[in-house]
Structures are given as structure tokens and as C-alpha cells.
Write a protein that holds these residues in place. Sequence first.
Motif, PDB file in Angstrom:
ATOM      1  N   VAL A  64       0.866  -1.180   0.000  1.00 44.50           N
ATOM      2  CA  VAL A  64       0.000   0.000   0.000  1.00 44.50           C
ATOM      3  C   VAL A  64       0.900   1.225   0.000  1.00 44.50           C
ATOM      4  O   VAL A  64       1.710   1.403   0.917  1.00 44.50           O
ATOM      5  CB  VAL A  64      -0.928   0.023   1.236  1.00 44.50           C
ATOM      6  CG1 VAL A  64      -1.721   1.337   1.268  1.00 44.50           C
ATOM      7  CG2 VAL A  64      -1.864  -1.168   1.233  1.00 44.50           C
ATOM      8  N   TYR A  67       0.022   0.648  -9.498  1.00 41.08           N
ATOM      9  CA  TYR A  67      -0.930  -0.432  -9.718  1.00 41.08           C
ATOM     10  C   TYR A  67      -0.409  -1.449 -10.733  1.00 41.08           C
ATOM     11  O   TYR A  67      -0.714  -2.634 -10.648  1.00 41.08           O
ATOM     12  CB  TYR A  67      -2.278   0.135 -10.136  1.00 41.08           C
ATOM     13  CG  TYR A  67      -3.044   0.737  -8.987  1.00 41.08           C
ATOM     14  CD1 TYR A  67      -3.459  -0.049  -7.919  1.00 41.08           C
ATOM     15  CD2 TYR A  67      -3.319   2.099  -8.941  1.00 41.08           C
ATOM     16  CE1 TYR A  67      -4.148   0.504  -6.844  1.00 41.08           C
ATOM     17  CE2 TYR A  67      -4.008   2.655  -7.873  1.00 41.08           C
ATOM     18  CZ  TYR A  67      -4.420   1.847  -6.826  1.00 41.08           C
ATOM     19  OH  TYR A  67      -5.089   2.399  -5.768  1.00 41.08           O
ATOM     20  N   ASP A 107      -3.286  -0.656  -2.885  1.00 40.57           N
ATOM     21  CA  ASP A 107      -3.973   0.619  -2.696  1.00 40.57           C
ATOM     22  C   ASP A 107      -2.955   1.745  -2.805  1.00 40.57           C
ATOM     23  O   ASP A 107      -1.728   1.523  -2.738  1.00 40.57           O
ATOM     24  CB  ASP A 107      -4.681   0.660  -1.339  1.00 40.57           C
ATOM     25  CG  ASP A 107      -5.913   1.552  -1.349  1.00 40.57           C
ATOM     26  OD1 ASP A 107      -6.016   2.409  -2.246  1.00 40.57           O
ATOM     27  OD2 ASP A 107      -6.760   1.384  -0.460  1.00 40.57           O
ATOM     28  N   TYR A 108      -3.480   2.976  -2.962  1.00 44.90           N
ATOM     29  CA  TYR A 108      -2.638   4.154  -3.166  1.00 44.90           C
ATOM     30  C   TYR A 108      -3.264   5.309  -2.389  1.00 44.90           C
ATOM     31  O   TYR A 108      -4.313   5.816  -2.764  1.00 44.90           O
ATOM     32  CB  TYR A 108      -2.579   4.465  -4.660  1.00 44.90           C
ATOM     33  CG  TYR A 108      -1.511   5.446  -5.079  1.00 44.90           C
ATOM     34  CD1 TYR A 108      -1.736   6.821  -5.009  1.00 44.90           C
ATOM     35  CD2 TYR A 108      -0.299   5.005  -5.578  1.00 44.90           C
ATOM     36  CE1 TYR A 108      -0.779   7.734  -5.412  1.00 44.90           C
ATOM     37  CE2 TYR A 108       0.670   5.895  -6.003  1.00 44.90           C
ATOM     38  CZ  TYR A 108       0.433   7.249  -5.918  1.00 44.90           C
ATOM     39  OH  TYR A 108       1.389   8.144  -6.337  1.00 44.90           O
ATOM     40  N   LEU A 109      -2.628   5.704  -1.275  1.00 48.09           N
ATOM     41  CA  LEU A 109      -3.171   6.738  -0.401  1.00 48.09           C
ATOM     42  C   LEU A 109      -2.354   8.016  -0.528  1.00 48.09           C
ATOM     43  O   LEU A 109      -1.117   7.966  -0.615  1.00 48.09           O
ATOM     44  CB  LEU A 109      -3.146   6.280   1.061  1.00 48.09           C
ATOM     45  CG  LEU A 109      -4.244   5.325   1.548  1.00 48.09           C
ATOM     46  CD1 LEU A 109      -4.205   4.010   0.800  1.00 48.09           C
ATOM     47  CD2 LEU A 109      -4.093   5.085   3.039  1.00 48.09           C
ATOM     48  N   ARG A 141      -9.720   6.662   5.286  1.00 51.25           N
ATOM     49  CA  ARG A 141      -9.133   6.133   4.040  1.00 51.25           C
ATOM     50  C   ARG A 141      -8.115   5.044   4.347  1.00 51.25           C
ATOM     51  O   ARG A 141      -8.028   4.042   3.634  1.00 51.25           O
ATOM     52  CB  ARG A 141      -8.467   7.284   3.269  1.00 51.25           C
ATOM     53  CG  ARG A 141      -7.930   6.879   1.904  1.00 51.25           C
ATOM     54  CD  ARG A 141      -9.035   6.426   0.968  1.00 51.25           C
ATOM     55  NE  ARG A 141      -8.481   5.968  -0.309  1.00 51.25           N
ATOM     56  CZ  ARG A 141      -8.061   4.730  -0.522  1.00 51.25           C
ATOM     57  NH1 ARG A 141      -8.134   3.814   0.451  1.00 51.25           N
ATOM     58  NH2 ARG A 141      -7.577   4.384  -1.695  1.00 51.25           N
ATOM     59  N   GLU A 156      -9.880   1.852   5.149  1.00 54.54           N
ATOM     60  CA  GLU A 156     -10.320   1.143   3.951  1.00 54.54           C
ATOM     61  C   GLU A 156      -9.171   0.335   3.346  1.00 54.54           C
ATOM     62  O   GLU A 156      -9.351  -0.798   2.894  1.00 54.54           O
ATOM     63  CB  GLU A 156     -10.853   2.147   2.927  1.00 54.54           C
ATOM     64  CG  GLU A 156     -11.140   1.577   1.548  1.00 54.54           C
ATOM     65  CD  GLU A 156     -12.233   0.520   1.545  1.00 54.54           C
ATOM     66  OE1 GLU A 156     -12.339  -0.223   0.548  1.00 54.54           O
ATOM     67  OE2 GLU A 156     -12.986   0.430   2.537  1.00 54.54           O
ATOM     68  N   ALA A 157      -7.967   0.900   3.363  1.00 53.89           N
ATOM     69  CA  ALA A 157      -6.795   0.179   2.848  1.00 53.89           C
ATOM     70  C   ALA A 157      -6.504  -1.055   3.691  1.00 53.89           C
ATOM     71  O   ALA A 157      -6.167  -2.122   3.166  1.00 53.89           O
ATOM     72  CB  ALA A 157      -5.582   1.103   2.821  1.00 53.89           C
ATOM     73  N   ARG A 194      -8.833  -3.794   2.775  1.00 59.84           N
ATOM     74  CA  ARG A 194      -8.430  -4.464   1.545  1.00 59.84           C
ATOM     75  C   ARG A 194      -7.300  -5.455   1.800  1.00 59.84           C
ATOM     76  O   ARG A 194      -7.285  -6.551   1.246  1.00 59.84           O
ATOM     77  CB  ARG A 194      -8.006  -3.429   0.501  1.00 59.84           C
ATOM     78  CG  ARG A 194      -9.142  -2.558   0.004  1.00 59.84           C
ATOM     79  CD  ARG A 194      -8.673  -1.601  -1.074  1.00 59.84           C
ATOM     80  NE  ARG A 194      -9.748  -0.744  -1.531  1.00 59.84           N
ATOM     81  CZ  ARG A 194      -9.621   0.151  -2.513  1.00 59.84           C
ATOM     82  NH1 ARG A 194      -8.458   0.304  -3.117  1.00 59.84           N
ATOM     83  NH2 ARG A 194     -10.661   0.893  -2.870  1.00 59.84           N
TER      84      ARG A 194
END
Length: 261
Positions: free
Chosen positions: A84, A97, A103-105, A113, A116-117, A120
Motif C-alpha cells: 500500500v 498499480y 492501494d494508493y493513499l 481512508r 479502507e486500505a 483491503r
Amino acid sequence: MLRVLAVDDEVPALEELTYLLRADPRIEEVACAGDAPSALRDLSRMLVSRDRLDAVFLDIRMPGLDGLDFTRLLTGFAEPPEVVFVTAHDDCAVTAYELGALDYLLKPVRPERLSEAVRRVDEAVHRAVPPGEGTPGPPDEDEMIPVELGGRTRLVSRRAVTHVEAQGDYVRLHTGDGSYLVRMPLVVLARRWEEAGFIRIHRSTLVASAHISELRFDGGRASVQVGQELLPVSRRHTREVRDLLVRRFRHAEHADGERDE
């Protein structure tokens, strides 16, 4: 429960990310690293000692080895953790990606946020590892060990290692094209690589049995030929080495006999 590694070269950002991750009830442990090479060393030690690492939360723009290069190196591991990215730059998302990032925050990180990562990561880990199964891969899978060479990080294949020597708190991995110093105990490496055919021939030497071409006895002392080197076998390990080579010889004879039928 998840075990994760947070990586950022900026101390305040690393402290904030670590604080948020530790506040998440789905996370059991958070390790920290101030740069990508340190993160690779931590990851290598975890894998060798059979510790589980589920995900790496890391920055992209870091001096030396950046987050994207770090992720490329992860492809050499048999069971790489999820990745991430946590960054202030939005221009690397496509590349991230493409490299398989989960993921990419963007900084500053919002707690919801990040949550949420983590969700995942939790789903990906439990989807990949069914309950009751361990993390180590099959014995025939290769393993990549990150080593530092001239200020650069290189991945060395376990299959290329002929033997390993203990040197204080380090081990020296010997391959056909050179040797590499890695900070880890020989006893841990011996336990990790036992199923891959590495055997102890001395308290300070570990050998890949597939690379042993000959067992010699001279005046009651045993030694094995490994490539161009003749390595001494301690009295304590002589019978184990001899029995191993006898079993291998009989297996080869049996296989040849089946082919001749």
C-alpha cells in the motif's frame, strides 16, 4: 490479525502512519523502517525466521531505493507481502498499480481512508491464506535474499548458494559468482533452509546438499567437495552427511534402473 511494516524517510510522517495503523483493531503488530533498504533487511529477517508479514505501507519518494524500486524487488520473494503506497505525489498511481500495489493513499492520510486500505489488505490476506495453512512455501520454491553490494541492494537466489559460513553476527552466502555478507544467525538460516536440502556440516558451515560432489576421508577426518572448495566436516556431523549421500546415491541408482527397464 495483521502484521505490517511502515516505511517512510520522514520521521513525523512515519510516526503518524504508525500511530494510525496501531490504532486499527485488525492490526496485531506494526514494525517501522526509515528507508527501503532497511525495510528489505527487516523483511528478509522475518521470512528467514518464518515470521509472517502481511503488508507494507510505504512512501514512494525516498532517497536511494524508492518505493517503486522496493516493490519491484518484492517480486523476487516466494510470498511477497501486499503493498500500500502512502505518498504526497499523485503522479505514480498508474505505475504503482502496474506493479501490483493493493492501494494508493495520498498524504495527509485520512483515518477512514487508511481504514479502507487495511480492510483491503485483510481481505487479500485471508483470501490468499486459508485458515489452518502456514505461510512457508513448498520446499522446491526458490527464495530470494536481499543483500547490499556497493550501496545497492541485490537479490541472491537460494538455488545459487552452494554453502554458507557463519561470521559473528553475520553469515556469508557463497555462490558460483561471489559471496555476500548478510546479517542473520546461521542457526536461523539452517532451520529455514533445511527442507530445501541445506545441511549442517560444521557448527559454522551450512551446505546445499545438491552441490556436494564428493565425500572424502583422510586420517579419520571427513570433508566434502563443493564446487572448487573442499570443506571440513566435523565429527559430530560426519554420519549425517554420509547417510545423506548414501541415500542420494541409492535414489539415483533406483532412478537409473527404472529408466533402463
